[in-house]
Write a protein that holds these residues in place. Structure first.
Motif, PDB file in Angstrom:
ATOM      1  N   PRO A  59       0.804  -1.224   0.000  1.00 45.74           N
ATOM      2  CA  PRO A  59       0.000   0.000   0.000  1.00 45.74           C
ATOM      3  C   PRO A  59       0.843   1.284   0.000  1.00 45.74           C
ATOM      4  CG  PRO A  59      -0.847  -1.551   1.617  1.00 45.74           C
ATOM      5  CD  PRO A  59       0.443  -2.119   1.087  1.00 45.74           C
ATOM      6  N   ALA A  60       1.915   1.291   0.752  1.00 39.12           N
ATOM      7  CA  ALA A  60       2.777   2.481   0.764  1.00 39.12           C
ATOM      8  C   ALA A  60       3.405   2.696  -0.605  1.00 39.12           C
ATOM      9  CB  ALA A  60       3.860   2.348   1.832  1.00 39.12           C
ATOM     10  N   GLY A  61       3.754   1.596  -1.256  1.00 38.22           N
ATOM     11  CA  GLY A  61       4.339   1.683  -2.596  1.00 38.22           C
ATOM     12  C   GLY A  61       3.362   2.234  -3.617  1.00 38.22           C
ATOM     13  N   VAL A  62       2.085   1.876  -3.467  1.00 38.79           N
ATOM     14  CA  VAL A  62       1.052   2.394  -4.370  1.00 38.79           C
ATOM     15  C   VAL A  62       0.928   3.905  -4.199  1.00 38.79           C
ATOM     16  CG1 VAL A  62      -1.410   2.370  -4.917  1.00 38.79           C
ATOM     17  CG2 VAL A  62      -0.220   0.230  -4.459  1.00 38.79           C
ATOM     18  N   ALA A  63       0.906   4.363  -2.949  1.00 41.18           N
ATOM     19  CA  ALA A  63       0.772   5.800  -2.684  1.00 41.18           C
ATOM     20  C   ALA A  63       1.968   6.568  -3.220  1.00 41.18           C
ATOM     21  CB  ALA A  63       0.609   6.046  -1.189  1.00 41.18           C
ATOM     22  N   VAL A  64       3.155   6.096  -2.900  1.00 39.13           N
ATOM     23  CA  VAL A  64       4.375   6.777  -3.365  1.00 39.13           C
ATOM     24  C   VAL A  64       4.478   6.715  -4.887  1.00 39.13           C
ATOM     25  CG1 VAL A  64       6.899   6.695  -3.329  1.00 39.13           C
ATOM     26  CG2 VAL A  64       5.626   6.437  -1.208  1.00 39.13           C
ATOM     27  N   GLY A  65       4.158   5.563  -5.462  1.00 40.13           N
ATOM     28  CA  GLY A  65       4.201   5.430  -6.917  1.00 40.13           C
ATOM     29  C   GLY A  65       3.207   6.330  -7.607  1.00 40.13           C
ATOM     30  N   SER A  66       2.010   6.470  -7.033  1.00 42.42           N
ATOM     31  CA  SER A  66       0.990   7.341  -7.620  1.00 42.42           C
ATOM     32  C   SER A  66       1.417   8.804  -7.563  1.00 42.42           C
ATOM     33  CB  SER A  66      -0.339   7.175  -6.889  1.00 42.42           C
ATOM     34  OG  SER A  66      -0.831   5.876  -7.058  1.00 42.42           O
ATOM     35  N   ILE A  67       1.974   9.209  -6.433  1.00 39.10           N
ATOM     36  CA  ILE A  67       2.437  10.600  -6.295  1.00 39.10           C
ATOM     37  C   ILE A  67       3.590  10.875  -7.253  1.00 39.10           C
ATOM     38  CG2 ILE A  67       3.556  12.232  -4.720  1.00 39.10           C
ATOM     39  CD1 ILE A  67       1.876  10.918  -2.465  1.00 39.10           C
ATOM     40  N   ALA A  68       4.542   9.938  -7.302  1.00 40.22           N
ATOM     41  CA  ALA A  68       5.679  10.114  -8.210  1.00 40.22           C
ATOM     42  C   ALA A  68       5.216  10.160  -9.663  1.00 40.22           C
ATOM     43  CB  ALA A  68       6.687   8.992  -8.002  1.00 40.22           C
ATOM     44  N   GLY A  69       4.255   9.317 -10.011  1.00 41.29           N
ATOM     45  CA  GLY A  69       3.727   9.315 -11.372  1.00 41.29           C
ATOM     46  C   GLY A  69       3.016  10.611 -11.715  1.00 41.29           C
ATOM     47  N   ALA A  70       2.252  11.156 -10.760  1.00 42.04           N
ATOM     48  CA  ALA A  70       1.559  12.428 -10.994  1.00 42.04           C
ATOM     49  C   ALA A  70       2.559  13.563 -11.153  1.00 42.04           C
ATOM     50  CB  ALA A  70       0.602  12.723  -9.853  1.00 42.04           C
ATOM     51  N   ILE A  71       3.613  13.548 -10.341  1.00 43.14           N
ATOM     52  CA  ILE A  71       4.659  14.575 -10.467  1.00 43.14           C
ATOM     53  C   ILE A  71       5.338  14.464 -11.817  1.00 43.14           C
ATOM     54  CG2 ILE A  71       6.912  15.309  -9.575  1.00 43.14           C
ATOM     55  CD1 ILE A  71       5.823  14.628  -6.761  1.00 43.14           C
ATOM     56  N   PHE A  72       5.630  13.250 -12.230  1.00 39.06           N
ATOM     57  CA  PHE A  72       6.249  13.044 -13.539  1.00 39.06           C
ATOM     58  C   PHE A  72       5.344  13.571 -14.652  1.00 39.06           C
ATOM     59  CE2 PHE A  72       7.040  10.411 -17.314  1.00 39.06           C
ATOM     60  CZ  PHE A  72       8.368  10.755 -17.544  1.00 39.06           C
ATOM     61  N   GLY A  73       4.039  13.293 -14.555  1.00 39.75           N
ATOM     62  CA  GLY A  73       3.096  13.807 -15.549  1.00 39.75           C
ATOM     63  C   GLY A  73       3.065  15.326 -15.582  1.00 39.75           C
ATOM     64  N   ALA A  74       3.143  15.949 -14.393  1.00 38.31           N
ATOM     65  CA  ALA A  74       3.167  17.415 -14.337  1.00 38.31           C
ATOM     66  C   ALA A  74       4.444  17.959 -14.955  1.00 38.31           C
ATOM     67  CB  ALA A  74       3.033  17.882 -12.889  1.00 38.31           C
ATOM     68  N   LEU A  75       5.559  17.281 -14.722  1.00 42.31           N
ATOM     69  CA  LEU A  75       6.828  17.727 -15.310  1.00 42.31           C
ATOM     70  C   LEU A  75       6.808  17.603 -16.831  1.00 42.31           C
ATOM     71  CD1 LEU A  75       9.394  16.258 -12.764  1.00 42.31           C
ATOM     72  CD2 LEU A  75       8.786  18.660 -13.089  1.00 42.31           C
ATOM     73  N   VAL A  76       6.224  16.527 -17.326  1.00 41.50           N
ATOM     74  CA  VAL A  76       6.108  16.367 -18.774  1.00 41.50           C
ATOM     75  C   VAL A  76       5.211  17.463 -19.348  1.00 41.50           C
ATOM     76  CG1 VAL A  76       5.182  14.870 -20.604  1.00 41.50           C
ATOM     77  CG2 VAL A  76       6.613  13.900 -18.799  1.00 41.50           C
ATOM     78  N   GLY A  77       4.106  17.753 -18.663  1.00 36.60           N
ATOM     79  CA  GLY A  77       3.225  18.839 -19.110  1.00 36.60           C
ATOM     80  C   GLY A  77       3.922  20.185 -19.096  1.00 36.60           C
ATOM     81  N   ALA A  78       4.727  20.439 -18.062  1.00 41.43           N
ATOM     82  CA  ALA A  78       5.462  21.701 -17.965  1.00 41.43           C
ATOM     83  C   ALA A  78       6.482  21.826 -19.087  1.00 41.43           C
ATOM     84  CB  ALA A  78       6.145  21.810 -16.607  1.00 41.43           C
ATOM     85  N   ALA A  79       7.197  20.739 -19.361  1.00 38.68           N
ATOM     86  CA  ALA A  79       8.209  20.776 -20.421  1.00 38.68           C
ATOM     87  C   ALA A  79       7.559  20.994 -21.788  1.00 38.68           C
ATOM     88  CB  ALA A  79       9.017  19.480 -20.417  1.00 38.68           C
ATOM     89  N   THR A  80       6.489  20.277 -22.037  1.00 38.64           N
ATOM     90  CA  THR A  80       5.792  20.413 -23.317  1.00 38.64           C
ATOM     91  C   THR A  80       5.212  21.822 -23.474  1.00 38.64           C
ATOM     92  OG1 THR A  80       5.236  18.068 -23.247  1.00 38.64           O
ATOM     93  CG2 THR A  80       3.968  19.435 -24.751  1.00 38.64           C
ATOM     94  N   GLY A  81       4.565  22.313 -22.424  1.00 35.87           N
ATOM     95  CA  GLY A  81       3.996  23.663 -22.473  1.00 35.87           C
ATOM     96  C   GLY A  81       5.060  24.722 -22.627  1.00 35.87           C
ATOM     97  N   GLY A  82       6.199  24.537 -21.958  1.00 35.20           N
ATOM     98  CA  GLY A  82       7.289  25.512 -22.048  1.00 35.20           C
ATOM     99  C   GLY A  82       7.863  25.615 -23.449  1.00 35.20           C
ATOM    100  N   VAL A  83       8.092  24.469 -24.079  1.00 38.16           N
ATOM    101  CA  VAL A  83       8.637  24.466 -25.440  1.00 38.16           C
ATOM    102  C   VAL A  83       7.633  25.074 -26.414  1.00 38.16           C
ATOM    103  CG1 VAL A  83       9.328  22.961 -27.343  1.00 38.16           C
ATOM    104  CG2 VAL A  83      10.200  22.540 -25.050  1.00 38.16           C
ATOM    105  N   THR A  84       6.379  24.702 -26.276  1.00 37.15           N
ATOM    106  CA  THR A  84       5.346  25.242 -27.164  1.00 37.15           C
ATOM    107  C   THR A  84       5.200  26.748 -26.990  1.00 37.15           C
ATOM    108  OG1 THR A  84       4.178  23.136 -27.045  1.00 37.15           O
ATOM    109  CG2 THR A  84       2.924  25.036 -27.830  1.00 37.15           C
ATOM    110  N   GLY A  85       5.171  27.209 -25.739  1.00 31.64           N
ATOM    111  CA  GLY A  85       5.057  28.643 -25.473  1.00 31.64           C
ATOM    112  C   GLY A  85       6.255  29.421 -25.982  1.00 31.64           C
ATOM    113  N   ALA A  86       7.450  28.862 -25.838  1.00 27.31           N
ATOM    114  CA  ALA A  86       8.661  29.541 -26.326  1.00 27.31           C
ATOM    115  C   ALA A  86       8.654  29.650 -27.842  1.00 27.31           C
ATOM    116  CB  ALA A  86       9.907  28.803 -25.843  1.00 27.31           C
TER     117      ALA A  86
END
Length: 119
Positions: A59-86
């Motif tokens: 259960p702890a692994g699921v929580a940590v994995g879900s949070i890490a995955g969401a952070i990774f998704g946000a980072l991918v969104g930030a990188a994609t948005g940054g390149v597109t905006g630039a």
């Protein structure tokens, strides 16, 4: 290509790149926000993937994995948005704004102005 000042013909000209900088910033913030909010499938998919991998650790692994995955998704969104905006900001710099400033006389001008003067 070296840009020359249309007023004093100096080659001491720098580009301001205001549109590129602002566009990159807005795109990065917007991409990260949409990634965190889950409107971009990247954060949701990342959280699901992280949770699936975390199942191995319980259960702890699921929580940590879900949070890490969401952070990774946000980072991918930030990188994609940054390149597109630039890239969008770069087009605005080239076609709309006076993107160049002469270090000798202080004139701000666009690339179109310098080409028009050369003809």
């Amino acid at each position: 290509m070296s840009v020359t000042c249309p007023l004093c013909h100096s080659r001491q000209v720098i580009s301001l790149d205001r549109g590129k900088k602002i566009g990159g910033l807005i795109g990065t913030v917007g991409g990260a926000a949409s990634g965190v909010a889950g409107t971009v499938s990247g954060a949701t998919t990342g959280a699901e993937f992280g949770g699936a991998i975390g199942v191995v650790a319980g259960p702890a692994g699921v929580a940590v994995g879900s949070i890490a995955g969401a952070i990774f998704g946000a980072l991918v969104g930030a990188a994609t948005g940054g390149v597109t905006g630039a890239k969008l900001g770069e087009v605005i710099d080239q076609r709309v704004l006076d993107n160049y400033v002469c270090q000798d006389c202080g004139l701000t001008f666009s690339d179109h102005t310098s080409r028009d003067q050369a003809i």
